[in-house]
Write a protein that holds these residues in place. Sequence first.
Motif, mmCIF file in Angstrom:
data_model
loop_
_atom_site.group_PDB
_atom_site.id
_atom_site.type_symbol
_atom_site.label_atom_id
_atom_site.label_comp_id
_atom_site.label_asym_id
_atom_site.label_seq_id
_atom_site.Cartn_x
_atom_site.Cartn_y
_atom_site.Cartn_z
ATOM 1 N N CYS A 84 -1.295 158.837 -20.042
ATOM 2 C CA CYS A 84 -2.210 158.149 -21.248
ATOM 3 C C CYS A 84 -3.647 158.619 -20.741
ATOM 4 N N PHE A 85 -4.256 159.462 -21.501
ATOM 5 C CA PHE A 85 -6.299 159.734 -21.295
ATOM 6 C C PHE A 85 -6.319 159.396 -19.839
ATOM 7 N N GLY A 86 -6.346 157.585 -20.308
ATOM 8 C CA GLY A 86 -7.154 156.799 -18.798
ATOM 9 C C GLY A 86 -6.385 156.272 -17.688
ATOM 10 N N CYS A 87 -5.366 156.725 -17.907
ATOM 11 C CA CYS A 87 -4.001 156.690 -16.755
ATOM 12 C C CYS A 87 -2.613 156.764 -15.862
ATOM 13 N N GLY A 88 -3.181 157.897 -17.170
ATOM 14 C CA GLY A 88 -1.335 158.222 -16.734
ATOM 15 C C GLY A 88 -1.363 159.245 -16.002
#
Length: 162
Positions: A15-19
């Motif tokens: 995930c771009f935000g939290c990966g």
Amino acid sequence: MDIPLQDLVEPHGVCFGCGAASAKGLRLKSRPDPDGVHVVAHMTPQEHFCGWPGLVYGGYLAMLCDCHSNWTSIYCHYQAEGRAPGTLPRISCVTGRLTMHYKKPTPMGVPLLLKGRADGPVGRKTRIICEVYAEDELTVLAESVFVRVDPAELARKAHRQT
């Protein structure tokens, strides 16, 4: 808990935000708060996440709230089952609804604190409240519903496979 939930539960997440494995992403890190109620995260927006001059872009704030609320939901499911985060079978959730309430402008250059918590029972659909603080000022309140899913089934449905 010193290890972020993202690293415990989904160390290969993209995930771009939290990966945790997203090479170009934000890599938001969420952790249970010692208060036993909240899940917290800290993030300082980089200059390119500016909306109006000197203010954080609202879409960036929505992304942070979406990701952090997801991890809050996942953590609450582990807690409800009396299991440690990262134990198998893995718990996964997706956004069912996200409503943003921008209370005050969020200034650039200020560390942000995200505080998430379940609001009501933890079930297939779980209501999450996420607050964003710039210094000690509440600037954003997000209300969301997260749906517990089976990742393989979700992928099949997304690609129209039976």
